[in-house]
Design a protein around this motif. Structure first.
Motif, PDB file in Angstrom:
ATOM      1  N   THR A  71      79.341  30.416  53.398  1.00  0.00           N
ATOM      2  CA  THR A  71      78.276  29.550  52.870  1.00  0.00           C
ATOM      3  C   THR A  71      76.906  30.168  53.159  1.00  0.00           C
ATOM      4  O   THR A  71      76.044  30.271  52.267  1.00  0.00           O
ATOM      5  CB  THR A  71      78.366  28.143  53.506  1.00  0.00           C
ATOM      6  OG1 THR A  71      79.673  27.632  53.264  1.00  0.00           O
ATOM      7  CG2 THR A  71      77.339  27.190  52.925  1.00  0.00           C
ATOM      8  N   LEU A  72      76.720  30.602  54.411  1.00  0.00           N
ATOM      9  CA  LEU A  72      75.422  31.172  54.765  1.00  0.00           C
ATOM     10  C   LEU A  72      75.176  32.491  54.026  1.00  0.00           C
ATOM     11  O   LEU A  72      74.044  32.800  53.639  1.00  0.00           O
ATOM     12  CB  LEU A  72      75.337  31.378  56.287  1.00  0.00           C
ATOM     13  CG  LEU A  72      75.287  30.083  57.103  1.00  0.00           C
ATOM     14  CD1 LEU A  72      75.411  30.367  58.593  1.00  0.00           C
ATOM     15  CD2 LEU A  72      73.994  29.307  56.830  1.00  0.00           C
ATOM     16  N   HIS A  75      74.103  31.726  50.634  1.00  0.00           N
ATOM     17  CA  HIS A  75      72.775  31.106  50.729  1.00  0.00           C
ATOM     18  C   HIS A  75      71.664  32.137  50.997  1.00  0.00           C
ATOM     19  O   HIS A  75      70.488  31.795  51.030  1.00  0.00           O
ATOM     20  CB  HIS A  75      72.827  30.081  51.875  1.00  0.00           C
ATOM     21  CG  HIS A  75      71.737  29.072  51.863  1.00  0.00           C
ATOM     22  ND1 HIS A  75      71.556  28.170  50.842  1.00  0.00           N
ATOM     23  CD2 HIS A  75      70.746  28.814  52.753  1.00  0.00           C
ATOM     24  CE1 HIS A  75      70.510  27.397  51.114  1.00  0.00           C
ATOM     25  NE2 HIS A  75      69.999  27.773  52.266  1.00  0.00           N
ATOM     26  N   GLU A  77      71.453  34.191  53.793  1.00  0.00           N
ATOM     27  CA  GLU A  77      71.157  34.461  55.205  1.00  0.00           C
ATOM     28  C   GLU A  77      71.869  35.745  55.638  1.00  0.00           C
ATOM     29  O   GLU A  77      72.938  36.085  55.134  1.00  0.00           O
ATOM     30  CB  GLU A  77      71.650  33.304  56.089  1.00  0.00           C
ATOM     31  CG  GLU A  77      71.026  31.967  55.776  1.00  0.00           C
ATOM     32  CD  GLU A  77      69.565  31.872  56.207  1.00  0.00           C
ATOM     33  OE1 GLU A  77      69.044  32.833  56.807  1.00  0.00           O
ATOM     34  OE2 GLU A  77      68.946  30.824  55.924  1.00  0.00           O
ATOM     35  N   THR A  90      70.742  24.183  58.915  1.00  0.00           N
ATOM     36  CA  THR A  90      70.908  24.697  57.542  1.00  0.00           C
ATOM     37  C   THR A  90      72.216  24.184  56.954  1.00  0.00           C
ATOM     38  O   THR A  90      72.275  23.733  55.801  1.00  0.00           O
ATOM     39  CB  THR A  90      70.899  26.250  57.527  1.00  0.00           C
ATOM     40  OG1 THR A  90      69.701  26.689  58.131  1.00  0.00           O
ATOM     41  CG2 THR A  90      71.016  26.812  56.124  1.00  0.00           C
ATOM     42  N   ILE A  94      72.867  21.787  53.606  1.00  0.00           N
ATOM     43  CA  ILE A  94      73.731  22.190  52.481  1.00  0.00           C
ATOM     44  C   ILE A  94      74.807  21.128  52.232  1.00  0.00           C
ATOM     45  O   ILE A  94      75.070  20.724  51.100  1.00  0.00           O
ATOM     46  CB  ILE A  94      74.369  23.578  52.762  1.00  0.00           C
ATOM     47  CG1 ILE A  94      73.295  24.665  52.735  1.00  0.00           C
ATOM     48  CG2 ILE A  94      75.478  23.894  51.755  1.00  0.00           C
ATOM     49  CD1 ILE A  94      73.758  26.034  53.190  1.00  0.00           C
ATOM     50  N   ILE A 100      73.414  24.577  47.193  1.00  0.00           N
ATOM     51  CA  ILE A 100      73.255  25.851  47.888  1.00  0.00           C
ATOM     52  C   ILE A 100      72.260  26.686  47.091  1.00  0.00           C
ATOM     53  O   ILE A 100      72.167  26.541  45.863  1.00  0.00           O
ATOM     54  CB  ILE A 100      74.630  26.568  48.020  1.00  0.00           C
ATOM     55  CG1 ILE A 100      74.557  27.664  49.075  1.00  0.00           C
ATOM     56  CG2 ILE A 100      75.124  27.143  46.708  1.00  0.00           C
ATOM     57  CD1 ILE A 100      75.933  28.126  49.538  1.00  0.00           C
ATOM     58  N   ARG A 101      71.514  27.536  47.797  1.00  0.00           N
ATOM     59  CA  ARG A 101      70.549  28.378  47.081  1.00  0.00           C
ATOM     60  C   ARG A 101      71.107  29.796  47.014  1.00  0.00           C
ATOM     61  O   ARG A 101      71.256  30.450  48.056  1.00  0.00           O
ATOM     62  CB  ARG A 101      69.208  28.345  47.820  1.00  0.00           C
ATOM     63  CG  ARG A 101      68.067  28.622  46.889  1.00  0.00           C
ATOM     64  CD  ARG A 101      66.718  28.316  47.475  1.00  0.00           C
ATOM     65  NE  ARG A 101      66.541  26.912  47.802  1.00  0.00           N
ATOM     66  CZ  ARG A 101      65.884  26.484  48.876  1.00  0.00           C
ATOM     67  NH1 ARG A 101      65.374  27.327  49.722  1.00  0.00           N
ATOM     68  NH2 ARG A 101      65.751  25.192  49.104  1.00  0.00           N
ATOM     69  N   GLY A 104      69.139  32.597  48.403  1.00  0.00           N
ATOM     70  CA  GLY A 104      67.837  31.994  48.701  1.00  0.00           C
ATOM     71  C   GLY A 104      66.965  31.826  47.474  1.00  0.00           C
ATOM     72  O   GLY A 104      65.798  31.452  47.572  1.00  0.00           O
ATOM     73  N   GLU A 107      68.902  27.226  43.230  1.00  0.00           N
ATOM     74  CA  GLU A 107      69.750  26.168  43.759  1.00  0.00           C
ATOM     75  C   GLU A 107      70.808  25.751  42.736  1.00  0.00           C
ATOM     76  O   GLU A 107      70.484  25.546  41.562  1.00  0.00           O
ATOM     77  CB  GLU A 107      68.860  24.969  44.083  1.00  0.00           C
ATOM     78  CG  GLU A 107      69.385  24.131  45.206  1.00  0.00           C
ATOM     79  CD  GLU A 107      68.307  23.224  45.755  1.00  0.00           C
ATOM     80  OE1 GLU A 107      67.971  23.378  46.926  1.00  0.00           O
ATOM     81  OE2 GLU A 107      67.805  22.366  44.998  1.00  0.00           O
TER      82      GLU A 107
END
Ligand code: SF4
Length: 475
Positions: A71-72, A75, A77, A90, A94, A100-101, A104, A107
């Motif tokens: 997920t991160l 996103h 990260e 974070t 979510i 979720i973006r 980054g 979305e």
């Protein structure tokens, strides 16, 4: 055949706990998939993203935070630069917003519960740690890529060579311990010096030195934090952190205000065998408690085994003499070379080889590194690595609840102590008379890995994992 080239920084990496193969690798895979979509200018087209987890990633992915890692990664990260204190908030955002973006940037709707699919009964042939990313585009088309997390944070895309894009000509190509020793004998260089020469193929030596010192600093910070953080580890096993309690007990009211004065306070307690033993355990526990709590750690060569090398290095620097920068570099370079010999000749993935591939390898790395710092010959360095692994052969991986906590955290204390014993034994041994070579033990470890039941390869289908109910804390 082209020799595999592995840099020191492929073996020692700054990352986030709790697992290199189940957290760091999947995180990197997610980043690669999103980067691919970006390169193909498809980010604006994506309506939905799904992740399929297979085999060991499905079975122990919850406990290892694989779902959080992917997920991160999606996103945007990065495991090296993320402020670990932002992970929980974070993830909460979510989950609660259901969005979720992508990298980054843009979305899209995302359900943490439904868009990450655990395929508990499906495995892919190439490696037990497999995951597939699917992006559904507004055109109705779907883009899909499968990755394998092959241990130590290394990731391979389906149909890609494990070393793709990484081949580089080294001054001293090394595939096994015998070749390493050959270069040492021909050149008269120490193991660490051969390694540093090879690293110049990637970057200037000064940069390698700086990066190794950054790795050391990260280990120091992690260890210090772990020795000063109380509480219960996440995941539901109710494991209470022990390093901070042990730290307090051992220091018995002594005051200090930072890392350096803490080290002085420890030294002032003397050199009693039990006192040193307690500290080695405390150091190892501290790192792996941080790892279990999604803290910042150095993968060495994996996250589950991240405590062994810092514990042995601190044993050396606290109880022998104040470690000089040069020795830190020597220690890290030697350790990493042994790790890469195991990766080339066997595995550093618990899903392939059980815990001998994690704690066994880290203990072997630390034993060799300590031996070189203690003034051992090149042959003694390799003998120390051999001895440490010889007594980890067959060690299974059976984490309770798929969490990198039991037996993992304590197991780092054992790996560290075995490394110190192996080093000491090697220093007292005539390596010319050794019957088992490091290459023999690498080969034996690989054969043992192939014979080991999959129950004991990071699936939590056997061993302690099935004998201890999740609700009962074990230690
Ligand atoms: S049992 Fe060993 S190999 Fe398995 S997760 Fe724990 S530390 Fe890693």
């Amino acid at each position: 055949m082209t020799k595999e080239t592995i840099s020191v920084f492929d073996i020692l990496k700054i990352g986030v706990g709790p697992s290199s193969s189940h957290t760091l690798g999947p995180w990197r895979a997610a980043q690669r998939f999103i980067k691919q979509l970006e390169d193909q200018q498809l980010i604006d087209e994506v309506e939905q993203i799904q992740v399929l987890l297979y085999g060991s990633l499905a079975k122990t992915g919850k406990g290892h935070g694989t779902d959080i890692a992917v997920t991160l990664g999606i996103h945007g990260e990065d495991p090296v630069s993320i402020d670990v204190n932002t992970i929980t908030p974070t993830m909460q955002t979510i989950k609660s917003e259901g969005k979720i973006r992508l990298n980054g940037l843009r979305e899209i709707p995302f359900s943490f519960d439904d868009d990450i699919i655990f395929l508990f009964n499906e495995s892919l042939d190439y490696h037990p740690n497999a995951l597939t990313f699917q992006a559904f585009l507004r055109t109705g088309k779907a883009i899909s890529e499968t990755f394998f997390s092959i241990g130590g944070g290394f990731v391979v895309k389906e149909n890609e060579e494990p070393n793709a894009g990484h081949h580089i000509d080294l001054p001293f190509p090394i595939e096994n311990a015998d070749e390493l020793l050959g270069w040492c004998i021909r050149t008269g260089l120490k193991v660490s010096e051969v390694v540093l020469e090879n690293e110049t193929a990637w970057r200037p030596e000064e940069q390698t030195r700086e990066q190794l010192l950054t790795i050391f600093k990260t280990m120091q910070e992690c260890l210090y934090r772990g020795c000063h953080t109380e509480g219960t580890l996440p995941g539901g096993l109710s494991v209470v952190r022990r390093a901070s309690k042990l730290n307090k007990r051992l220091l018995n009211g002594k005051t200090y205000h930072d890392y350096n004065s803490w080290i002085e306070a420890i030294r002032s307690g003397g050199n009693d065998f039990k006192y040193i033993l307690d500290w080695v355990s405390c150091f190892a526990l501290a790192v792996n408690e941080e790892n279990a709590a999604f803290g910042r750690v150095v993968t060495a060569p994996t996250n589950g085994a991240a405590g062994v090398i810092p514990a042995v290095l601190h044993y050396y620097s606290v109880f022998h003499h104040d470690i000089e920068e040069e020795e830190v570099i020597q220690f890290m370079a030697t350790a990493a070379e042994i790790g890469s010999i195991f990766k080339k000749g066997s595995t550093i993935s618990a899903a392939m080889g059980g815990c001998q591939a994690e704690i066994g390898v880290s203990s072997s790395m630390a034993a060799a590194a300590l031996t070189e710092c203690m003034g051992g010959t090149q042959r003694q360095v390799l003998t120390a690595a051999e001895i440490a692994m010889e007594h980890h052969l067959g060690m299974t991986c059976d984490p309770i609840g798929g969490l990198v906590q039991i037996p993992c955290i304590e197991r780092n204390t054992m790996g560290a102590i075995k490394a110190i014993t192996a080093s000491q034994l090697a220093l007292q041994t005539d390596p010319e008379k050794a019957i088992v070579s490091l290459d023999n033990v690498v080969k034996t470890m690989w054969q043992t890995a192939q014979d080991m039941s999959s129950k004991y390869k990071e699936t939590s289908d056997g061993g302690l994992a099935i004998n201890i109910p999740l609700s009962l804390p074990e230690c």
